[in-house]
Scaffold this motif. Structure first.
Motif, short mmCIF file in Angstrom:
data_model
loop_
_atom_site.label_atom_id
_atom_site.label_comp_id
_atom_site.label_asym_id
_atom_site.label_seq_id
_atom_site.Cartn_x
_atom_site.Cartn_y
_atom_site.Cartn_z
N UNK A 66 18.49 38.27 17.51
CA UNK A 66 18.94 38.29 16.18
C UNK A 66 20.19 37.38 15.27
N UNK A 67 20.18 38.16 13.77
CA UNK A 67 21.35 37.90 13.58
C UNK A 67 22.55 38.21 14.17
N UNK A 68 22.45 39.38 14.33
CA UNK A 68 23.63 39.88 15.22
C UNK A 68 24.43 39.00 16.53
N UNK A 69 23.97 38.15 17.00
CA UNK A 69 23.88 36.67 17.39
C UNK A 69 25.09 35.82 16.61
N UNK A 70 25.41 36.39 15.63
CA UNK A 70 26.15 35.78 15.34
C UNK A 70 27.14 36.11 15.29
N UNK A 71 27.92 37.04 15.56
CA UNK A 71 28.40 38.43 16.06
C UNK A 71 29.13 37.30 17.89
N UNK A 72 28.75 37.05 18.28
CA UNK A 72 28.81 37.28 19.60
C UNK A 72 29.17 35.48 19.84
N UNK A 73 27.86 34.52 18.78
CA UNK A 73 28.29 34.02 18.95
C UNK A 73 29.09 32.55 17.86
N UNK A 74 29.56 32.94 17.21
CA UNK A 74 30.02 32.49 15.75
C UNK A 74 28.37 31.12 15.71
N UNK A 75 29.87 30.20 15.02
CA UNK A 75 28.97 28.84 15.05
C UNK A 75 28.29 28.08 16.03
N UNK A 76 27.80 28.54 16.60
CA UNK A 76 27.59 28.16 18.79
C UNK A 76 26.09 28.46 18.32
N UNK A 77 25.80 30.14 17.48
CA UNK A 77 24.65 30.13 16.87
C UNK A 77 23.59 29.36 16.16
N UNK A 78 24.00 28.19 15.87
CA UNK A 78 23.07 27.54 14.74
C UNK A 78 22.37 26.80 15.21
N UNK A 79 21.01 27.11 14.74
CA UNK A 79 19.81 26.60 15.33
C UNK A 79 18.63 26.35 14.26
N UNK A 80 17.85 25.53 14.05
CA UNK A 80 16.37 25.04 13.72
C UNK A 80 15.87 25.66 13.90
N UNK A 81 14.38 26.58 13.33
CA UNK A 81 14.98 27.33 12.38
C UNK A 81 16.21 28.60 13.22
#
Ligand code: NCD
Ligand code: ZN
Ligand code: ZN
Length: 444
Positions: free
Chosen positions: A264-279
């Motif tokens: 979920x949105x908390x994954x950005x803290x772990x992965x940073x820009x790697x978390x960019x995915x569509x959707x």
């Protein structure tokens, strides 16, 4: 005499799990019984192990032609087989895109003899290739992108959608990447300021569920007029699920990805820009809505949307960072881990991973442990616990968003057409996969 006997395993059927023996001859399941007494060339003891139908991953990007530095059919299919995926359906957003009969046959010759797994190749829609569509055969379906994502395939006009559905309603399903481009443009104009753009979760803000809902609603309205078959790819939010539920019929199906179920949105803290995915990754409420839809039957399939990009691309600045996660080799362990956590049961997992996609796309002989089906089978150890690491991945992009996460429940052996091809962490056969055969919906 049987070629292969899988002895005393917990067999996952579409309606439950029962212990027994699976008898295989000439690549096909010929008998399933509580105890087989006849002779067999090879016997595999499956005590305490699970006999699971080979996973049919209905959504992967193996990057050939055009981006072979990210993945190719050999590396991608080895990743698939090691993770229990025995068949995959490959998307057409290549460079160049697969939008003509000629490109489709060129791609067929590129994959021929190079894939360890069985495969099917999607055809891509544009605003002016509907005539081309009528010339092709044996594809799982047509792919329509309603919003821009990796590659530059897109359908912008409603007239095209109508033309498409009037043809495909009698032929094959249309798979839709449903994010409305108009809506995406609106949000990108609204959040053009530096402040917004520097947020780590910017991608989720600028591509909100609203854009996905708009596209899903729009395309399902049009498809309904033609009684056409539509499959919504990577449904990611509560809003999309609400719309899909309203339109749901045997003609309207959808898939969700393991990453939208796990992160979920908390994954950005772990992965940073790697978390960019569509959707994009969504809120916890959205994730909960996807799980509810998994369990009430709204979701028909889980597909990886395996979208490999190199870490040096993923770790760049937001604008340059391509969207997508690799996932073909983690789809099964992620879902088995969810079974171990009580989020769904094994037979539901088999419906979503194997029989569901085979049914949606009319894939002949695949997706079930049942007499007469091809012996594409995965042996699973539900008690094996292992940490996922980038280093262990076979995908050419050499990373995974699950790096450092422990999962319980792993494939330990993959059988393709009655032959063990992967065992003890190694390939033990050079057997290659075949192009799948698709029945037209009229024949279903
Ligand atoms: C996919 C890709 O990279 O090909 N990326 C993604 O973020 N899912 C394209 C797509 O499926 O939209
Ligand atoms: Zn997509
Ligand atoms: Zn995709």
């Amino acid at each position: 005499m049987a070629d292969l006997l899988l002895k005393k395993g917990k067999i996952v059927f579409i309606d439950g799990v029962r212990e027994g023996d699976v008898v295989i001859d000439k690549g096909v399941i010929v008998e399933i019984t509580s105890e087989y007494k006849g002779p067999a060339d090879r016997v595999i003891e499956c005590q305490d192990k699970v006999i699971f139908p080979g996973v049919v991953d209905a959504h992967v990007h193996m990057r050939v032609p055009g981006s072979e530095y990210k993945e190719d059919f050999t590396t991608g299919s080895m990743a698939a087989i090691s993770g229990g995926v025995t068949s995959f359906l490959d998307m057409p957003n290549n460079i160049p895109p697969i939008i003509s009969k000629k490109m489709l046959s060129e791609k067929r010759s590129l994959i021929d003899g190079n894939s360890f797994a069985n495969y099917g190749l999607f055809f891509g829609a544009t605003d002016d290739n509907v005539e081309e569509l009528k010339r092709i055969s044996n594809v799982p379906g047509l792919k329509v992108y309603m919003g821009e994502t990796t590659g530059n395939l897109i359908v912008r006009k409603d007239e095209t959608l109508e033309e498409i559905f009037s043809y495909t309603s009698k032929n094959f399903p249309v798979v839709v990447h449903a994010e409305s481009q108009e809506c995406l443009d609106r949000f990108s104009a609204e959040y053009s300021g530096e402040d917004a753009r520097s947020r780590v979760d910017f991608h989720s803000v600028v591509r909100p569920p609203e854009c996905a809902r708009e596209a899903v609603k729009h395309v399902l309205h049009i498809a309904k007029k033609f009684d056409a078959r539509v499959h919504i790819a990577h449904a990611s939010s509560a809003e999309e699920i609400d719309v899909i539920r309203k339109f749901k019929s045997d003609k309207v199906t959808c898939e969700v990805t393991p990453h939208h179920l796990a992160f979920d949105l908390s994954t950005y803290d772990r992965l940073g820009s790697r978390a960019k995915v569509n959707p994009p990754l969504r809120s916890r409420e959205d994730v909960d809505a996807l799980w509810a839809a998994i369990n009430d039957g709204t979701v028909d399939a889980v597909a990886s949307d395996h979208a490999p990009h190199l870490l040096k691309e993923k770790d760049g600045a937001y604008e340059q960072c391509p969207a997508g996660f690799p996932g073909v080799e983690t789809i099964l362990p992620v879902m088995l881990d969810a079974v171990n956590h009580g989020l769904l049961n094994l037979d539901r997992a088999a419906q979503l991973l194997s029989s569901g996609p085979a049914r949606i796309f009319g894939i002949q002989g695949k997706g079930q442990i049942a007499v007469g089906y091809d012996a594409d089978i995965v042996i699973v150890d539900m008690d094996l616990e292992k940490e996922v690491t980038n280093a262990a991945m076979l995908t050419k992009c050499a990373w995974t968003p699950w790096d450092g996460i422990k999962l319980k429940g792993w494939p330990i052996m993959t059988i393709m057409g009655g032959e063990v091809t992967y065992e003890g962490g190694k390939f033990v056969s050079s057997k290659r996969g075949k192009e799948l055969t698709f029945r037209s919906p009229d024949a279903l």
